[in-house]
Enzyme design. Structure first.
Site, short mmCIF file in Angstrom:
data_model
loop_
_atom_site.label_atom_id
_atom_site.label_comp_id
_atom_site.label_asym_id
_atom_site.label_seq_id
_atom_site.Cartn_x
_atom_site.Cartn_y
_atom_site.Cartn_z
N LYS A 175 9.91 -9.64 -2.52
CA LYS A 175 8.75 -9.64 -1.60
C LYS A 175 9.12 -9.03 -0.25
O LYS A 175 8.39 -8.21 0.31
CB LYS A 175 8.26 -11.08 -1.41
CG LYS A 175 7.24 -11.26 -0.31
CD LYS A 175 5.93 -10.57 -0.66
CE LYS A 175 5.00 -10.55 0.53
NZ LYS A 175 3.70 -9.96 0.20
N CYS A 192 2.37 -9.13 7.98
CA CYS A 192 3.30 -9.03 6.85
C CYS A 192 4.34 -7.96 7.11
O CYS A 192 5.53 -8.25 7.22
CB CYS A 192 2.51 -8.69 5.59
SG CYS A 192 1.18 -9.85 5.29
N1 SAJ Z 1 0.08 1.85 8.34
C1 SAJ Z 1 0.41 3.06 8.95
N2 SAJ Z 1 0.63 4.14 8.17
C2 SAJ Z 1 0.50 4.10 6.81
C3 SAJ Z 1 0.17 2.87 6.19
C4 SAJ Z 1 -0.04 1.77 6.99
O1 SAJ Z 1 0.53 3.15 10.18
O2 SAJ Z 1 0.69 5.15 6.17
C5 SAJ Z 1 -0.14 0.65 9.18
C6 SAJ Z 1 -1.55 0.11 9.11
O3 SAJ Z 1 -2.39 0.79 9.98
C7 SAJ Z 1 -1.33 -1.33 9.50
C8 SAJ Z 1 0.04 -1.66 8.91
O4 SAJ Z 1 0.65 -0.40 8.67
O5 SAJ Z 1 -1.28 -1.48 10.91
C9 SAJ Z 1 0.01 -2.45 7.62
O6 SAJ Z 1 -1.05 -2.04 6.79
P1 SAJ Z 1 -0.92 -1.90 5.19
O7 SAJ Z 1 -2.25 -1.52 4.67
O8 SAJ Z 1 0.20 -0.98 4.84
O9 SAJ Z 1 -0.47 -3.34 4.68
P2 SAJ Z 1 -1.01 -4.86 4.92
O10 SAJ Z 1 -0.23 -5.45 6.05
O11 SAJ Z 1 -2.47 -4.96 4.96
O12 SAJ Z 1 -0.53 -5.55 3.52
C10 SAJ Z 1 0.84 -5.47 3.14
C11 SAJ Z 1 0.91 -4.90 1.71
N3 SAJ Z 1 2.28 -4.58 1.38
C12 SAJ Z 1 2.64 -3.34 0.92
O13 SAJ Z 1 1.85 -2.44 0.77
C13 SAJ Z 1 4.09 -3.17 0.55
C14 SAJ Z 1 0.34 -5.92 0.73
O14 SAJ Z 1 0.51 -5.47 -0.61
C15 SAJ Z 1 1.05 -7.28 0.90
O15 SAJ Z 1 0.52 -8.26 0.03
C16 SAJ Z 1 0.81 -7.74 2.34
O16 SAJ Z 1 1.41 -6.78 3.22
C17 SAJ Z 1 1.46 -9.10 2.49
O17 SAJ Z 1 0.74 -10.12 2.43
O18 SAJ Z 1 2.70 -9.18 2.54
#
Ligand code: SAJ
Length: 434
Positions: free
Chosen positions: A215, A269
């Site tokens: 995780k 997360c």
């Molecule tokens: N982000 C970027 N660039 C990207 C992708 C994301 O700047 O290319 C930023 C987003 O804007 C945001 C942050 O990263 O601020 C996180 O967003 P996210 O959509 O990547 O992820 P979360 O936090 O909504 O959910 C994550 C997910 N983990 C992964 O994709 C590895 C989700 O599957 C998990 O269940 C969740 O964390 C968790 O609960 O741990």
């Protein structure tokens, strides 16, 4: 409990993971009791309503409560399977705080009986499931615990992390693959039988420590890769290059897939979990630690860039587009966009307007700043500078004709058709109208 009988389930913690999980397990026909320390949460759920925003969750909860399959309480009750989904925050030194997990374990231990299965879902540092087992063993010497007895244990204890994306939780809870880590293989098999009731994805069994690390690794992987994109964006600013163009071209390579730069990484997360690895192995994690620093540093880079733009055009009104931590959600916690907008509002007051379609009012840190929440139409009519902080669909949909005359700082790369002014923008990294 006979194997053909549906288990009674107790879900401890009714937040973003616990409530959807409780509802889906109830939909699979199990009687579910949800336990939460907050009375208002319990009351809301027992009315068939919800206290969090998540696609389709309202109808699902209403249905299973009405059918008598889901009820909530502040009191723990006997069950066959316990699922713990409580928060695991970190403190100021980034040390993980597992006190909510241990408190849940104390409560579960009081009602545990031979044959029960206890599953931890909270994101946890490696070794937490064993600590939970030790706590249960200490409180209930009458029960043989896994890994501590040569005989068949009375209870099973396992770790199974959630990996769902906010906004797609119900779909992903059902369809994502799951890693199920048992304290012993027998524990993993017992937990597997539970998840098979409602998970359509593949469930893979392993040991508890590997599942805990998996995780953390998933979110650290994403953090490191976003840090690479954010670092590139700062380099591109320095060199007067368009980072979006460079990434678009590089991603044409069959083995390159660079993520998207942004104003930093938000949510609870990806910006948190890497610290659990760093804390567990501080000497061995220079990359993961640096990535955290790069992503946090990007927020300050964006603020500095915005300040340059504001200083160059002191008479112009500024609209910050977005407060959420990512696109199309109403979650503003740990949001870089919110931090950037609030910092500008504190420094520049009424000059700063904020557009956030998912907010009814500005968050508290804007109090006393004279910044104002406006809608996108008003922003397009009245603001000369637009700072894009969130890639909400509503912002993406603004046609070039409505923003061609604006000064635009687009931290998300949503308006790639925005014309540049001359060969190079006066402030590097800005897309300026011609
Ligand atoms: N982000 C970027 N660039 C990207 C992708 C994301 O700047 O290319 C930023 C987003 O804007 C945001 C942050 O990263 O601020 C996180 O967003 P996210 O959509 O990547 O992820 P979360 O936090 O909504 O959910 C994550 C997910 N983990 C992964 O994709 C590895 C989700 O599957 C998990 O269940 C969740 O964390 C968790 O609960 O741990």
């Amino acid at each position: 409990m006979k194997s053909d009988v549906k288990p009674d389930v107790c879900v401890v913690g009714l937040g973003y993971i616990g409530l959807p999980t409780a509802a889906i397990v109830a939909r699979a026909g199990c009687r579910v009791r949800g336990v939460d320390v907050t009375q208002s949460v319990v009351d809301t759920i027992n009315r068939g309503e919800i206290h969090i925003e998540e696609v389709d969750l309202d109808g699902l909860v209403q249905g299973v409560v009405a059918r008598g399959l889901l009820s909530a309480s502040t009191e723990m009750e006997a069950a066959d399977v316990f699922v713990i989904a409580v928060p695991t925050p970190f403190d100021q030194d980034h040390a993980p705080d597992i006190s909510y997990v241990l408190a849940a374990g104390e409560a579960v231990a009081k009602v545990l009986k031979a044959g029960d299965t206890v599953i931890l879902e909270s994101t946890s540092p490696v070794g937490t499931t064993e600590q939970l087992r030790d706590l249960i063993a200490a409180r209930r010497p009458d029960l043989k615990c896994p890994g501590l007895t040569a005989e068949t244990p009375d209870v099973s204890i396992a770790y199974c992390p959630e990996r769902v994306l906010p906004g797609k939780i119900l779909e992903e809870l059902t369809n994502n693959d799951r890693s199920i880590g048992g304290i012993t293989p027998r524990c993993a098999r017992k937990a597997l039988a539970f998840y098979k009731r409602f998970v359509r994805g593949t469930c893979i069994t392993t040991d508890a420590r590997s599942a805990e690390m998996t995780k953390l690794v998933e979110n650290a992987y994403r953090d490191v890769n976003i840090a690479f994109a954010n670092e590139l964006s700062i380099v591109a600013d320095r060199m007067g290059l368009d980072v979006w163009e460079v990434i678009r071209l590089a991603n044409r390579h069959p083995r390159v897939n660079i993520l998207q730069p942004g104003p930093g990484v938000g949510g609870h997360c990806i910006a948190v979990d890497p610290w659990f690895i760093v804390h567990g192995a501080p000497e061995e994690t220079p990359l993961i630690r640096t990535a955290r620093g790069v992503n946090d540093g990007k927020i300050h880079h964006v603020i500095a860039r915005a300040e340059e733009l504001l200083a160059a055009h002191p008479q112009l009104t500024v609209a910050c587009l977005g407060l959420a931590f990512k696109a199309n959600i109403d979650d503003f916690r740990e949001s870089p966009a919110r931090l950037v907008a609030a910092t500008l509002a504190r420094r520049h007051g009424a000059r700063i307007k904020v557009v956030e379609p998912y907010a009814a009012q500005l968050p508290r840190e804007f109090d006393g700043t004279a910044a104002e929440l406006i809608d996108i139409d008003t922003a397009l009519e009245t603001a000369e500078i637009l700072i894009v902080l969130v890639d909400h669909d509503q912002f993406r949909a603004v046609p070039l004709a409505e923003r061609a005359g604006k000064l635009v700082y687009d931290t998300r790369g949503i308006w790639l058709d925005q014309p540049k002014l001359g060969e190079q923008a006066p402030v590097a990294g800005l897309r300026l109208a011609s």
